[in-house]
Motif scaffolding. Sequence first.
Motif, PDB file in Angstrom:
ATOM      1  N   TRP B 126       0.830  -1.205   0.000  1.00 19.69           N
ATOM      2  CA  TRP B 126       0.000   0.000   0.000  1.00 19.69           C
ATOM      3  C   TRP B 126       0.870   1.262   0.000  1.00 19.69           C
ATOM      4  CZ3 TRP B 126      -0.255   3.874   3.709  1.00 19.69           C
ATOM      5  CH2 TRP B 126      -1.188   4.871   3.413  1.00 19.69           C
ATOM      6  N   ILE B 129       2.314   1.950  -3.408  1.00 21.62           N
ATOM      7  CA  ILE B 129       1.292   2.449  -4.323  1.00 21.62           C
ATOM      8  C   ILE B 129       0.928   3.898  -3.977  1.00 21.62           C
ATOM      9  CG2 ILE B 129      -1.140   2.210  -5.003  1.00 21.62           C
ATOM     10  CD1 ILE B 129      -0.812  -0.766  -4.956  1.00 21.62           C
ATOM     11  N   TRP B 130       0.900   4.199  -2.686  1.00 21.24           N
ATOM     12  CA  TRP B 130       0.485   5.528  -2.225  1.00 21.24           C
ATOM     13  C   TRP B 130       1.541   6.579  -2.529  1.00 21.24           C
ATOM     14  CZ3 TRP B 130      -4.019   7.446  -0.628  1.00 21.24           C
ATOM     15  CH2 TRP B 130      -4.063   8.567   0.201  1.00 21.24           C
ATOM     16  N   TRP B 306      -8.698   8.173 -12.238  1.00 20.73           N
ATOM     17  CA  TRP B 306      -7.828   7.107 -11.740  1.00 20.73           C
ATOM     18  C   TRP B 306      -6.390   7.481 -12.026  1.00 20.73           C
ATOM     19  CZ3 TRP B 306      -4.895   5.080 -15.697  1.00 20.73           C
ATOM     20  CH2 TRP B 306      -5.408   5.215 -16.991  1.00 20.73           C
ATOM     21  N   LYS B 308      -1.932   7.189 -10.896  1.00 21.03           N
ATOM     22  CA  LYS B 308      -0.960   7.741  -9.963  1.00 21.03           C
ATOM     23  C   LYS B 308      -0.385   9.053 -10.468  1.00 21.03           C
ATOM     24  CE  LYS B 308       1.928   5.253  -7.977  1.00 21.03           C
ATOM     25  NZ  LYS B 308       1.632   6.160  -6.854  1.00 21.03           N
ATOM     26  N   PRO B 312      -3.349  11.628  -4.735  1.00 23.52           N
ATOM     27  CA  PRO B 312      -4.398  10.714  -4.273  1.00 23.52           C
ATOM     28  C   PRO B 312      -5.741  11.407  -4.011  1.00 23.52           C
ATOM     29  CG  PRO B 312      -2.343  10.218  -3.164  1.00 23.52           C
ATOM     30  CD  PRO B 312      -2.080  11.437  -4.000  1.00 23.52           C
ATOM     31  N   ARG B 313      -5.732  12.642  -3.505  1.00 20.98           N
ATOM     32  CA  ARG B 313      -7.008  13.285  -3.193  1.00 20.98           C
ATOM     33  C   ARG B 313      -7.797  13.622  -4.452  1.00 20.98           C
ATOM     34  NH1 ARG B 313      -7.650  18.771  -3.321  1.00 20.98           N
ATOM     35  NH2 ARG B 313      -9.186  18.657  -1.668  1.00 20.98           N
ATOM     36  N   ARG B 314      -7.121  13.631  -5.608  1.00 19.59           N
ATOM     37  CA  ARG B 314      -7.836  13.881  -6.859  1.00 19.59           C
ATOM     38  C   ARG B 314      -8.422  12.587  -7.423  1.00 19.59           C
ATOM     39  NH1 ARG B 314      -9.348  18.692  -7.204  1.00 19.59           N
ATOM     40  NH2 ARG B 314     -10.046  18.036  -9.245  1.00 19.59           N
ATOM     41  N   ALA B 315      -8.041  11.438  -6.870  1.00 20.89           N
ATOM     42  CA  ALA B 315      -8.567  10.161  -7.368  1.00 20.89           C
ATOM     43  C   ALA B 315      -9.010   9.318  -6.170  1.00 20.89           C
ATOM     44  CB  ALA B 315      -7.530   9.431  -8.206  1.00 20.89           C
ATOM     45  N   ALA B 316      -9.901   9.905  -5.357  1.00 20.94           N
ATOM     46  CA  ALA B 316     -10.252   9.294  -4.075  1.00 20.94           C
ATOM     47  C   ALA B 316     -10.883   7.908  -4.245  1.00 20.94           C
ATOM     48  CB  ALA B 316     -11.183  10.222  -3.300  1.00 20.94           C
ATOM     49  N   ARG B 317     -11.847   7.791  -5.163  1.00 22.48           N
ATOM     50  CA  ARG B 317     -12.538   6.496  -5.299  1.00 22.48           C
ATOM     51  C   ARG B 317     -11.581   5.417  -5.787  1.00 22.48           C
ATOM     52  NH1 ARG B 317     -17.580   8.873  -8.656  1.00 22.48           N
ATOM     53  NH2 ARG B 317     -15.836  10.097  -9.429  1.00 22.48           N
ATOM     54  N   HIS B 319      -8.332   5.200  -5.207  1.00 24.57           N
ATOM     55  CA  HIS B 319      -7.474   4.737  -4.118  1.00 24.57           C
ATOM     56  C   HIS B 319      -8.253   3.921  -3.090  1.00 24.57           C
ATOM     57  CE1 HIS B 319      -3.463   6.270  -4.936  1.00 24.57           C
ATOM     58  NE2 HIS B 319      -4.044   7.280  -5.543  1.00 24.57           N
ATOM     59  N   VAL B 320      -9.541   4.240  -2.899  1.00 25.43           N
ATOM     60  CA  VAL B 320     -10.355   3.438  -1.983  1.00 25.43           C
ATOM     61  C   VAL B 320     -10.520   2.024  -2.538  1.00 25.43           C
ATOM     62  CG1 VAL B 320     -12.677   3.169  -1.017  1.00 25.43           C
ATOM     63  CG2 VAL B 320     -11.541   5.387  -0.902  1.00 25.43           C
ATOM     64  N   LEU B 323      -7.373   0.082  -2.018  1.00 27.92           N
ATOM     65  CA  LEU B 323      -7.258  -0.271  -0.602  1.00 27.92           C
ATOM     66  C   LEU B 323      -8.171  -1.454  -0.258  1.00 27.92           C
ATOM     67  CD1 LEU B 323      -5.599   0.942   1.644  1.00 27.92           C
ATOM     68  CD2 LEU B 323      -7.507   2.438   2.226  1.00 27.92           C
TER      69      LEU B 323
END
Lengths: 129, 409
Positions: B126, B129-130, B306, B308, B312-317, B319-320, B323
Amino acid sequence: MTDETFELKLRLLDRQVVDPDGAMICKVDDVELARADDGGFVVTALLAGPLALGPRLPGRLGRWTVALARRWSEDPEPQPRRIPFERVTELGSAVVLDRSRDELGIARLEDWMRTHVIERIPGSRHASE
Amino acid sequence: MKRILSIFLGVLTAIGGFVDIGDLVANALAGARFGLSLVWVTALGVVGICLFAEMSGRVAAVTRRGTFDLIRERLGPRAGLLNLAASVLVTVLTFTAEIGGVALALELATSVNYLLFVPVVGFAVWLVIWRLTFSLLEDVFGLLGLALIVFAVALWQLNPDWGGLLHAIVAPHKPASEDLSTYLYYGVALFGAAMTPYEVFFFSSGAVEERWTAKDIATSRVNVFIGFPLGGLLSVAIAGCAALVLMPQGIEVATLGQVGLPVAVAVGKLGLAVAILGFFAATFGAALETGLSTGYSIAQYFGWQWGKFVRPRRAARFHVVVLLALIAAIAGVLTTADPIKVTEYSIVFSAVALPLTYFPILVVANDPVYMGEHVNGRLANVLGTVFLGVIVVVALASIPLMLLTAAGQ
């Protein structure tokens, strides 16, 4: 953009919608049509979200999608997210709009996930290194 | 000079990134039981993955749309959703197998039970990826994956009768002790391992992540047509080592340690250490790829942001979803289901799901409205169509063969 004749199913439905910078907004889940003076149809708006996609999914799955979306909506009369066709500037491999997602104010799930999940994790505002 | 270096790096990472837990297990299993009589299947699979990876890379470079974006557009929301469900199930199962593989590699290195590593591995996957950029994660794990070249060195050290090996490859002969159905079942597994659908999702989405344009098509071709076959040779080396060392002893591969055993025999302790590093890099890299691929496919179907290449805050769904897939994969490994068995099932189910991915790619690559001058030529079309036929036959045969042979028992 508004005068062109095109094959709806091939060139518009289920296409990716992006903003002027290429950021992804949604899919064209459905469209809103109106009768034109010459008897044909004109597209008046793009529809997006589960209330637009649900009715296009088969049977129970489609009904459940719509029912869940209605239940979660804070709106007493929930409607699909509507993007007026005037916003469209280009129909290519994606449908390009002249506004960003934030300006259009659609995709509540994204906003919810952002504030409640992703922004609580350290580093969410930083670009990757 | 910089361009040549970057092409060279691309080829190296394509080689090192080719092998994953599925290739490791399938090749060692098949080598130990069938010698080199199934290498032709790996070769066929490599041709197929080259053909379709090139197509999907070209489509992504020209249209800047990922595979599932186009799958929904072409098949519509209903068939597209069915396709999505099947592909995500197979990819998450593969993700589970890769995480298990990383943990097994760490167990080999430390003798600490693999289950204890699983939460740590999950967190590390994770975190990478993050935080890491797409190209960095691809380069690092691709290059480390080159450690698997030790299998080619081991094959060399075993000093085999090369003429005999070559003969066993080009004139395959099923061992008399094995049923035809078992032979074919392992063929399906090898084919599924070489052509796993997530590789195509990842390759095409990666092209969008790295902002390829039509100018990059040539580079992508070099990566695919040189890197993948050389990566395939590593697969063959793994099978060859198993055929030379394990088959004569009647050892059937049931653990990752047995996959590496021939290296220990031929090159010694240091060789085994390098092989374990290769296992780790190959499975960790593939865990990143399968995790990201789950996010890519779901986000592309629904039209969510979607990738990278945005914060991440611009592609919240997106990254969820990644996860959640990771949590599912970790939970899957923690059920204590044998990761080697999970791998075997993941590659057979990959074979079942192959047509779902490859058919829409062929259709879009053929569409002049999208592709303009980069539309499929005649050769790509003929080969693509023939291959699609092969893929459909394999997909239809896989489940009956699995039931018939009790999963190769």
